[in-house]
Design a protein around this motif. Structure first.
Motif, mmCIF file in Angstrom:
data_model
loop_
_atom_site.group_PDB
_atom_site.id
_atom_site.type_symbol
_atom_site.label_atom_id
_atom_site.label_comp_id
_atom_site.label_asym_id
_atom_site.label_seq_id
_atom_site.Cartn_x
_atom_site.Cartn_y
_atom_site.Cartn_z
ATOM 1 N N UNK A 221 53.389 40.530 -3.914
ATOM 2 C CA UNK A 221 52.224 41.313 -4.325
ATOM 3 C C UNK A 221 51.460 41.855 -3.125
ATOM 4 N N UNK A 222 51.326 41.031 -2.079
ATOM 5 C CA UNK A 222 50.616 41.488 -0.887
ATOM 6 C C UNK A 222 51.402 42.578 -0.160
ATOM 7 N N UNK A 223 52.720 42.487 -0.210
ATOM 8 C CA UNK A 223 53.529 43.514 0.442
ATOM 9 C C UNK A 223 53.341 44.880 -0.219
ATOM 10 N N UNK A 224 53.002 44.881 -1.490
ATOM 11 C CA UNK A 224 52.784 46.143 -2.186
ATOM 12 C C UNK A 224 51.536 46.862 -1.684
ATOM 13 N N UNK A 225 50.652 46.126 -1.001
ATOM 14 C CA UNK A 225 49.451 46.737 -0.437
ATOM 15 C C UNK A 225 49.757 47.493 0.849
ATOM 16 N N UNK A 226 50.933 47.220 1.403
ATOM 17 C CA UNK A 226 51.312 47.847 2.663
ATOM 18 C C UNK A 226 51.882 49.233 2.384
ATOM 19 N N UNK A 227 51.610 50.231 3.233
ATOM 20 C CA UNK A 227 52.159 51.581 3.005
ATOM 21 C C UNK A 227 53.680 51.536 2.918
ATOM 22 N N UNK A 228 54.281 52.432 2.110
ATOM 23 C CA UNK A 228 55.746 52.458 1.986
ATOM 24 C C UNK A 228 56.417 52.558 3.351
ATOM 25 N N UNK A 229 57.499 51.802 3.490
ATOM 26 C CA UNK A 229 58.189 51.761 4.773
ATOM 27 C C UNK A 229 59.020 53.019 4.987
ATOM 28 N N UNK A 230 59.115 53.429 6.236
ATOM 29 C CA UNK A 230 60.009 54.513 6.625
ATOM 30 C C UNK A 230 61.346 53.910 6.998
ATOM 31 N N UNK A 231 62.413 54.371 6.385
ATOM 32 C CA UNK A 231 63.736 53.811 6.632
ATOM 33 C C UNK A 231 64.256 54.296 7.983
ATOM 34 N N UNK A 232 64.529 53.343 8.850
ATOM 35 C CA UNK A 232 65.119 53.645 10.152
ATOM 36 C C UNK A 232 66.226 52.639 10.401
ATOM 37 N N UNK A 233 67.238 53.064 11.111
ATOM 38 C CA UNK A 233 68.345 52.171 11.437
ATOM 39 C C UNK A 233 68.205 51.754 12.891
ATOM 40 N N UNK A 234 67.898 50.468 13.068
ATOM 41 C CA UNK A 234 67.738 49.921 14.410
ATOM 42 C C UNK A 234 68.509 48.622 14.498
ATOM 43 N N UNK A 235 68.886 48.266 15.689
ATOM 44 C CA UNK A 235 69.602 47.013 15.904
ATOM 45 C C UNK A 235 68.619 45.858 15.846
ATOM 46 N N UNK A 236 68.897 44.873 14.982
ATOM 47 C CA UNK A 236 68.009 43.726 14.835
ATOM 48 C C UNK A 236 68.160 42.802 16.038
ATOM 49 N N UNK A 237 67.051 42.503 16.658
ATOM 50 C CA UNK A 237 67.030 41.589 17.776
ATOM 51 C C UNK A 237 66.561 40.216 17.309
ATOM 52 N N UNK A 238 67.185 39.154 17.792
ATOM 53 C CA UNK A 238 66.742 37.813 17.389
ATOM 54 C C UNK A 238 65.354 37.523 17.927
ATOM 55 N N UNK A 239 64.597 36.714 17.161
ATOM 56 C CA UNK A 239 63.288 36.285 17.639
ATOM 57 C C UNK A 239 63.474 35.227 18.726
ATOM 58 N N UNK A 240 62.410 34.986 19.494
ATOM 59 C CA UNK A 240 62.482 33.971 20.527
ATOM 60 C C UNK A 240 62.746 32.600 19.918
ATOM 61 N N UNK A 241 62.173 32.344 18.731
ATOM 62 C CA UNK A 241 62.413 31.051 18.075
ATOM 63 C C UNK A 241 63.886 30.891 17.719
ATOM 64 N N UNK A 242 64.512 31.963 17.200
ATOM 65 C CA UNK A 242 65.929 31.909 16.860
ATOM 66 C C UNK A 242 66.777 31.662 18.105
ATOM 67 N N UNK A 243 66.416 32.310 19.209
ATOM 68 C CA UNK A 243 67.139 32.101 20.463
ATOM 69 C C UNK A 243 66.994 30.661 20.930
ATOM 70 N N UNK A 244 65.749 30.152 20.877
ATOM 71 C CA UNK A 244 65.475 28.791 21.343
ATOM 72 C C UNK A 244 66.260 27.764 20.542
ATOM 73 N N UNK A 245 66.186 27.874 19.197
ATOM 74 C CA UNK A 245 66.874 26.892 18.355
ATOM 75 C C UNK A 245 68.387 27.020 18.471
ATOM 76 N N UNK A 246 68.884 28.224 18.724
ATOM 77 C CA UNK A 246 70.314 28.411 18.905
ATOM 78 C C UNK A 246 70.799 27.740 20.180
ATOM 79 N N UNK A 247 69.979 27.821 21.232
ATOM 80 C CA UNK A 247 70.375 27.254 22.522
ATOM 81 C C UNK A 247 70.356 25.735 22.500
ATOM 82 N N UNK A 248 69.253 25.153 21.955
ATOM 83 C CA UNK A 248 69.129 23.695 22.006
ATOM 84 C C UNK A 248 69.830 23.026 20.841
#
Length: 260
Positions: A221-248
């Protein structure tokens, strides 16, 4: 008195001198759900929790917890709740088991030893039960703190910024604990500044800003308050948390943390 709402406030206000902290807070939390109360520093989150837990009186408005008015039935409210603050309130001189037994005895429960053993098993602390809590990791202390809060099976639990200062592994431990509590039917009001924490744990989210609830609803419901997203194709980069947990290694890190 039993209602479908575990927590309800209407027009709640509170000021400290000339500083108006709460400016008319309206909030409803259904039983057996997790509500995340979001807000920046000074938004009034902790003040609201202190009023709901009878530690502070509101200037005006009304509030009830588990069907009891916080102003006129404070003793019944306190019997229905437990509050876990921003810092783990464990006695570091005692062992984990001794902390639990002490609280069970203070609540005058029968067989406090059995209560302690059940909670140690439930929160995966059996192997550390006889160790002084001064040797516990941050995540273990917080799990023990929450376990102590649940002695007596309170139907409503307030968690005031429970993962402040915790490392990623310890934070994930606390998240797992909150999910388990919700699964057992406990109503949880969680205050946090971490938006991901609210996404992961909450059934509903309320945003407190300048003393007022300015938005409330499910994440969808809260996401519906956000303006409609513009579709773009970008390469997803891992978050620092994902990198950290992957390493350890997530599981390895948790097991190592429990041995500290």
């Amino acid at each position: 008195m039993t209602t479908s709402h575990a927590i309800e406030t209407v027009g709640l206000t509170k000021a400290y001198g000339d500083q108006q902290v709460l400016r008319g807070v309206d909030l409803v939390v259904p039983r057996g759900t997790v509500l995340a109360l979001l807000g920046s520093n000074g938004a009034g989150k902790t003040t609201a929790v202190r009023i709901l837990s009878t530690l502070l009186r509101a200037d005006s408005g009304s509030a009830s917890v588990d069907g009891h008015d916080v102003a006129t039935e404070a003793a019944r409210v306190r019997a229905s709740i437990s509050l876990t603050g921003q810092f783990a309130a464990v006695d570091e001189i005692l062992t984990g088991r001794e902390n639990l037994v002490l609280v069970a005895e203070l609540r005058r429960l029968e067989r406090p030893d059995r209560v302690a053993d059940e909670l140690l098993a439930r929160f995966d602390l059996v192997d550390a039960a006889e160790r002084r809590t001064a040797t516990y990791s941050g995540g273990m202390r917080r799990r023990l703190d929450i376990a102590m809060s649940l002695i007596g099976d309170p139907p409503v639990l307030f968690l005031d910024e429970p993962t402040t200062g915790l490392d990623p592994q310890s934070r994930n431990e606390v998240w797992r604990t909150v999910r388990e509590l919700a699964g057992h039917g406990t109503t949880v009001l969680l205050t946090t500044q971490y938006l991901e924490e609210a996404e992961q744990l909450a059934d509903r989210i309320a945003i407190l800003h300048e003393g007022r609830i300015i938005a409330e609803g499910t994440l969808a419901e809260l996401r519906q308050l956000f303006p409609p997203a513009t579709v773009e194709y970008v390469e997803k980069q891992p978050t620092l948390e994902e990198v950290f947990l992957s390493i350890v290694g997530h599981d390895t890190a948790l097991s190592q943390g429990d041995q500290r």
